[in-house]
Design a protein around this motif. Sequence first.
Motif, short mmCIF file in Angstrom:
data_model
loop_
_atom_site.label_atom_id
_atom_site.label_comp_id
_atom_site.label_asym_id
_atom_site.label_seq_id
_atom_site.Cartn_x
_atom_site.Cartn_y
_atom_site.Cartn_z
N GLN A 72 -6.02 14.41 34.61
CA GLN A 72 -6.54 13.13 35.07
C GLN A 72 -5.46 12.07 35.20
OE1 GLN A 72 -9.68 12.29 32.27
NE2 GLN A 72 -11.21 13.03 33.73
N GLU A 90 -5.30 7.76 35.59
CA GLU A 90 -6.06 6.51 35.57
C GLU A 90 -5.35 5.47 36.40
OE1 GLU A 90 -8.46 6.09 31.37
OE2 GLU A 90 -6.56 5.07 31.65
N GLU A 147 -17.51 0.16 44.73
CA GLU A 147 -17.78 1.52 44.30
C GLU A 147 -17.82 2.47 45.49
OE1 GLU A 147 -20.96 1.94 41.56
OE2 GLU A 147 -20.30 3.97 41.06
N ARG A 185 -15.56 5.88 45.59
CA ARG A 185 -16.13 7.23 45.61
C ARG A 185 -15.50 8.11 46.69
NH1 ARG A 185 -21.74 6.86 44.29
NH2 ARG A 185 -21.84 6.57 42.03
N ALA A 234 -12.41 14.64 41.92
CA ALA A 234 -13.45 13.64 41.70
C ALA A 234 -12.79 12.29 41.42
CB ALA A 234 -14.34 14.03 40.53
N GLN A 286 -13.86 8.42 39.72
CA GLN A 286 -14.92 7.71 39.03
C GLN A 286 -14.49 6.27 38.74
OE1 GLN A 286 -16.11 9.42 35.35
NE2 GLN A 286 -18.25 8.81 35.62
N ASP A 322 -15.10 2.71 36.66
CA ASP A 322 -15.72 2.28 35.42
C ASP A 322 -16.57 1.03 35.68
OD1 ASP A 322 -13.84 0.31 35.69
OD2 ASP A 322 -13.52 0.13 33.53
N VAL A 349 -10.11 3.22 38.05
CA VAL A 349 -10.59 4.45 38.68
C VAL A 349 -9.93 5.62 37.98
CG1 VAL A 349 -10.61 5.80 40.80
CG2 VAL A 349 -10.88 3.33 40.91
N THR A 350 -10.74 6.62 37.63
CA THR A 350 -10.20 7.82 37.02
C THR A 350 -10.27 8.96 38.03
OG1 THR A 350 -11.07 7.06 34.93
CG2 THR A 350 -10.31 9.33 35.02
N THR A 367 -9.77 12.89 38.95
CA THR A 367 -9.70 14.19 38.28
C THR A 367 -9.17 15.22 39.28
OG1 THR A 367 -11.64 13.52 37.07
CG2 THR A 367 -11.00 15.82 36.88
#
Lengths: 206, 317
Positions: free
Chosen positions: B39, B41, B50, B54, B75, B77, B79, B85-86, B88
């Motif tokens: 991951q 960040e 958002e 996405r 992916a 995501q 918060d 934004v994280t 993956t």
Amino acid sequence: MSRYPDLIWRGLIPENPIFRLALSMCPAVAVTVNVQNGVMLGLAVVFVQVMSSCTVAIFRGFIHPRIRIPAYVLIIALWVSVVDMVLPVINPAIYEQVKLFVKLIVVFAIIISRLELFASKEPLIPSFFDGLGMGLGFLLGLCLIGAIRELSGTGQLLGFDILGFKPLLVMILPAGGFFVIGFIMAAFNYIEYKLTGKIPTSGGGH
Amino acid sequence: MKTFRLITIAFMAAGLLCLGASPILADFTKDGSFKKDKQIELDFGIPVDESWARELSNYSVYEKPDPDIRTPVEAAQLDPQRLRVTLTFKEALNQAAQYVVEVKDVTSGGKPIGSGRFLVKKSRASVMMGIILGAMLINNFVFTKYLGLCIFFGVSQKRETAIGMGITFTIVMVLSAFFCWALYQHVLTTLRLDFLKIIVFIGTTAIFVQAVDTVLRKVNPYLFKRLGVYLVLIVTNCIILAVPLINADSGYNAAESVSEGIGAGVGFAIALFLMACVRERLEVCRVPPTFAGLPIAFIVAGLFALAFLGFSGLVVF
């Protein structure tokens, strides 16, 4: 006239660099996970030892005793650089595995000790045979350890499957090299004890 | 009082290292960092939408040296504060490398605010710690790389000399690692003479040993007397040549080269000390006569090597 074969024989068994003199142990443990690596590095050492013995024997009149050690190191470093450039052309795959140790031949104690003890005092031809003997002794040691470790660790010899199973995986791990050398040294001591009746004192470990 | 001062200095050093870690590239891209091994960040300076966060095609991630090889994002995501934004990834990231994350057409509150770039890399301090621990324990030069055995077996008979040798060796190792690095990066590679590195490195090391010998003789005669013989022995130690060669081969920078030197030196000192402790005890043991001396020392070293295998699972930072 039997001096030259005698010089070679002496390097092979009675003064074997690895098991008797206990010199240059690092590569002996490190690259001997199989026979090919041992042969490759052993041949490199034979070449460097013979060439630098000859070089020192030729120039022994010119090298001032006070600066002899730096001079020897430079001569060895020169021949090691040559080997280091030639080997990758001959066999890139094996060179990749012994790369670091080919460069480290410079600091192998066996080479400089032969230069100091023999080649700096004797003429060209005996120096050549002395270097050849010591180099071959080293090669023999590497092959022996390599064969034992490869056979017991992977069940193979020279890459061919012989046993069909892996008896002792620990032998190809780092620890295996130390064990094998320890046991071979003890075996050499034992044979000497049986032949001469006294326990030899092993080398200084340097 | 002294410990307090030490702690303050340590904190200042850590702060300085962190300062140099990751520069801010655009005003709304604040900071990027590795989280777990898969991951990354990303911290934004202002809240982002958002619907934008996405959309995976808005991110392009690659390792810094080759922008053509993209690392696919699995992916993304956002918060609840909409500031972080994280991302993956499918495969584990190479945490030693630097990653560039490009974000395009970022929107905030429905309005586009432009594109930007994050530079993600580990902080220099953790890279250095990783190298030090790696060279010291995980790839201990004596027990897993089998270097420096000559001195290792020669000097490990007494604890006192082992300690002296360990300290002297570490000092010389760090100095010569740094100077060999400087020579290699700034003289040899610039002049395209890198095939001469073996000769140059062995020469530099020899000069250093000689220099430390000469300086110590005048500055601290007591210490010199204690270490005298071992100083000269260092030249014949494989580690002292192997570390500059490894540094040159892996293209380390100055800090990383010095870390490798510290790790190698301390690791060697640890190995020497452990071995000396065991060998002092072996003196009074009844060893089979054919094993006495070096053979038993080799078997003890083998047992140590087995024990050091336990460190191979150690995950550093």
